[in-house]
Design an enzyme around this catalytic site. Structure first.
Site, short mmCIF file in Angstrom:
data_model
loop_
_atom_site.label_atom_id
_atom_site.label_comp_id
_atom_site.label_asym_id
_atom_site.label_seq_id
_atom_site.Cartn_x
_atom_site.Cartn_y
_atom_site.Cartn_z
N LYS A 264 9.68 -3.40 13.61
CA LYS A 264 8.52 -2.77 12.96
C LYS A 264 7.89 -1.81 13.95
CE LYS A 264 3.74 -3.81 11.48
NZ LYS A 264 2.74 -4.84 11.06
N ASP A 269 -2.05 1.01 13.11
CA ASP A 269 -2.32 0.34 11.83
C ASP A 269 -3.83 0.25 11.60
OD1 ASP A 269 -2.35 -1.16 9.54
OD2 ASP A 269 -1.66 -3.03 10.50
N LYS A 276 -9.14 -1.92 8.03
CA LYS A 276 -9.51 -3.05 8.90
C LYS A 276 -10.93 -2.88 9.41
CE LYS A 276 -4.90 -3.94 10.87
NZ LYS A 276 -4.74 -5.33 10.42
N ASP A 287 1.03 -2.13 17.27
CA ASP A 287 1.70 -2.64 16.07
C ASP A 287 3.14 -2.14 15.96
OD1 ASP A 287 1.52 -4.34 13.92
OD2 ASP A 287 0.70 -2.83 12.54
N ASP A 346 -2.91 -3.03 3.92
CA ASP A 346 -2.82 -3.51 5.30
C ASP A 346 -1.61 -4.44 5.48
OD1 ASP A 346 -3.50 -3.81 7.93
OD2 ASP A 346 -5.18 -5.18 7.57
N GLU A 348 1.44 -3.69 5.53
CA GLU A 348 2.33 -2.52 5.53
C GLU A 348 3.64 -2.77 6.28
OE1 GLU A 348 0.11 -3.03 7.76
OE2 GLU A 348 1.23 -2.59 9.59
N ARG A 350 5.73 -5.24 6.31
CA ARG A 350 6.82 -5.75 5.47
C ARG A 350 7.41 -4.64 4.60
NH1 ARG A 350 2.79 -10.09 2.95
NH2 ARG A 350 1.96 -9.76 5.04
N1 BES Z 1 -0.37 -5.51 12.12
C1 BES Z 1 -1.03 -6.49 11.34
C2 BES Z 1 -0.89 -7.91 11.88
C3 BES Z 1 -1.49 -8.17 13.23
C4 BES Z 1 -2.74 -8.73 13.34
C5 BES Z 1 -0.77 -7.96 14.38
C6 BES Z 1 -3.27 -9.01 14.58
C7 BES Z 1 -1.29 -8.23 15.63
C8 BES Z 1 -2.54 -8.77 15.73
C9 BES Z 1 -0.47 -6.47 9.92
O1 BES Z 1 -0.05 -5.23 9.47
C10 BES Z 1 -1.57 -6.91 9.02
O2 BES Z 1 -2.53 -6.22 8.91
N2 BES Z 1 -1.38 -8.07 8.40
C11 BES Z 1 -2.36 -8.61 7.53
C12 BES Z 1 -1.65 -9.05 6.26
C13 BES Z 1 -2.57 -9.40 5.14
C14 BES Z 1 -3.27 -8.13 4.63
C15 BES Z 1 -1.76 -10.02 4.05
C16 BES Z 1 -3.03 -9.78 8.23
O3 BES Z 1 -2.36 -10.49 8.97
O4 BES Z 1 -4.22 -9.95 8.05
ZN ZN Z 2 0.56 -3.91 10.91
MN MN Z 3 -1.62 -4.12 8.63
#
Ligand code: BES
Ligand code: ZN
Ligand code: MN
Length: 499
Positions: A264, A269, A276, A287, A346, A348, A350
């Site tokens: 990824k 992000d 966020k 990210d 968010d 994204e 996947r």
């Molecule tokens: N890049 C983030 C996940 C992340 C969070 C990585 C903290 C490193 C530290 C990912 O893209 C994300 O935002 N995931 C969300 C998914 C949710 C919206 C289903 C999350 O984990 O909150």
């Molecule tokens: Zn992300």
């Molecule tokens: Mn995200």
């Protein structure tokens, strides 16, 4: 980025320069060459140990002024614990602990690479050297003012005193390439997002060509032609165009199916329209830790001329809110033909991986695919920063990753998959939705990915807790950890290289 140290090898009997380092076990026994170097001072050292309550526990250090008659400035005694059954990870730690004791700026250090039982193997000595370099890594490219003792390229000069200099040098050539791979991955994660955007990331990955890696860069037009609507949907709100990079190292048998690693690469992000909160958003420059690992790994494998066929593939995008950005409610069509309802922009990562995994499964037909992704905050809640979450449809691959994790110290912990979780991402409007609700967030994310592997043996490593911002360790003081390079290099070396 820059190496603050230089490591060389000398014969075991050489006189120490600068700081002398010896190893002892948990009864304070040292090896013969160390005992000889310490000569009549050994009783004094034992008294110093008693006064400091130093018991030789693995990774602890007794740090004293060099006693009379010892040709060194300082003496470090590093504990090796029982000094038996030591893993690669232990030797890395020894090197890291020693490097942590270096003063800033120019310094000399000699490590006597022996255990109470005698000289360490060349592999073990080389692993100590790797630990030294990993700990000494600093990302200071953007600091215009150096601290005292750090000015103008001053480097510590480190010698390892070993039983077989030529063999240790040779072992460190290969090990050094792996450290270089970790350094590349750390640099990429540490770089700011205004510098490292998808095109720039692709340019840096293209430098692997110098090592004989074939690098193919897919631009937006090429991805549109392939129908990569899931990845492109994420990138469409950014002024920086998306890229996918395919790297190929053919060091194995001609025509043999490769193993594949997928990363990824979300260069930043923001969350997109599902934006966020501002707190710590700057961390989302990391990210792309999965993609960074894949590039670092490809470097390590190509530089050490691994006898294996390996493909690396990374999806590079920037997730931004904008008039062109995708919306919650949008339905996109992935390269696989499956449609995805966007619930949360968010989620994204996947979406990016869906198209890259499918591309690799279909075009590369690998023996297996391992993807790495800073995918979910939920994995950090579940496992903290000690283990990456591992999800797999293949027990053999999962077991091999577990073993490589234990040996390298880059640990993984297996998490469940199953149809009950899978149905949580069914959508009322499309084939699936991109989030599965509040429960089991890392698992539903993995279930989503599994819908794009087309039955290929696969493992997904959720490295959100391990790729960046983890607490400092003996071998890492950098924000970007370079997690996964050593783990996967080990996996390839142990199981997929021609002997
Ligand atoms: N890049 C983030 C996940 C992340 C969070 C990585 C903290 C490193 C530290 C990912 O893209 C994300 O935002 N995931 C969300 C998914 C949710 C919206 C289903 C999350 O984990 O909150
Ligand atoms: Zn992300
Ligand atoms: Mn995200």
């Amino acid at each position: 980025m820059s190496d603050a140290i230089k490591v060389g090898f000398v014969p075991l009997s050489s006189a120490a320069r600068g700081i002398m380092v010896v190893f002892c076990d948990d009864s304070l026994k040292v090896g013969p060459a160390s005992a000889k170097a310490l000569g009549g001072s050994i009783e004094l050292v034992k008294r110093a140990a008693a006064a400091a309550a130093f018991k030789g526990k693995s990774g602890t250090v007794l740090d004293i002024l060099a006693p009379e008659g010892v040709k060194a400035t300082r003496l470090l005694v590093i504990g090796a614990g029982k000094a038996s059954g030591l893993k690669a990870n232990d030797f890395l730690k020894f090197g890291g602990v020693a490097a942590g004791k270096l003063p800033a700026g120019t310094a000399a250090m000699t490590l006597v690479a022996e255990l109470p039982t005698g000289a360490m193997t060349s592999e073990q000595a080389a692993t100590i050297a790797s630990g030294l370099r990993l700990r000494a890594y600093k990302f200071d490219r953007y600091k215009t003012k150096k601290k005292d003792g750090e000015e103008g390229g001053s480097r510590a000069d480190i010698s390892l005193a070993v039983g077989d200099v030529a063999a240790a040098k040779k072992a460190f050539v290969a090990a050094g390439h792996v450290v270089d791979g970790v350094v590349i991955a750390r640099d990429l994660v540490n770089e700011p997002p205004n510098v490292l955007f998808p095109e720039e990331f692709a340019r840096r990955a293209s430098q692997l060509r110098k090592l004989g890696v074939k690098v193919e860069v897919l631009d937006v037009k090429a991805m549109q032609k392939l129908g990569m609507g899931a990845l492109l949907g994420v990138g469409q709100g950014s002024a920086r165009p998306s890229r996918t990079v395919i790297m190929r190292w053919d060091g194995g048998k001609k025509g043999e199916a490769p193993v594949a690693f997928v990363g990824k690469g979300v260069c930043f992000d923001t969350g997109g329209i599902s934006i966020k909160p501002a707190g710590s958003m700057e961390d989302m420059k990391g990210d792309m830790g999965g993609a960074a690992c894949v590039v670092g790994l490809m470097h390590a494998l190509a530089a050490r001329k691994a006898k294996a066929n390996v493909v690396g593939a990374i999806g590079l995008v920037e997730n931004m809110p904008d008039g062109n950005a995708q919306r919650p409610g949008d339905i996109v069509t992935s390269m696989s033909g499956q449609t995805i309802e966007i619930i949360n922009t968010d989620a994204e990562g996947r979406l990016v991986l869906a198209d890259v995994l499918w591309y690799v499964a279909k075009k590369v037909k690998p023996k297996f695919m391992v993807d790495l992704a800073t995918l979910t905050g939920a994995i950090v809640v579940a496992l903290g920063t000690e283990h990456a979450g591992m999800f797999s449809n293949n027990d053999e691959l999962a077991d091999r990753l577990l073993a490589a994790g234990a040996e390298s110290g880059e640990k993984v912990w297996r998490m469940p998959l199953g149809p009950e979780y899978d149905k949580l991402i069914d959508s009322q409007f499309a084939d699936m939705k991109n989030t599965g609700g509040r429960h089991g967030g890392s698992i539903t994310a993995a279930q989503f990915l599994q819908r794009f592997v087309d039955g290929t043996p696969w493992a997904h490593l959720d490295i959100a807790g391990t790729a960046m911002g983890a607490p400092k360790t003996d071998i890492n003081h950098s924000w970007g950890a370079g997690y996964g390079v050593r783990l996967l290099d080990r996996l390839v070396a142990d199981h997929y290289e021609r002997k």
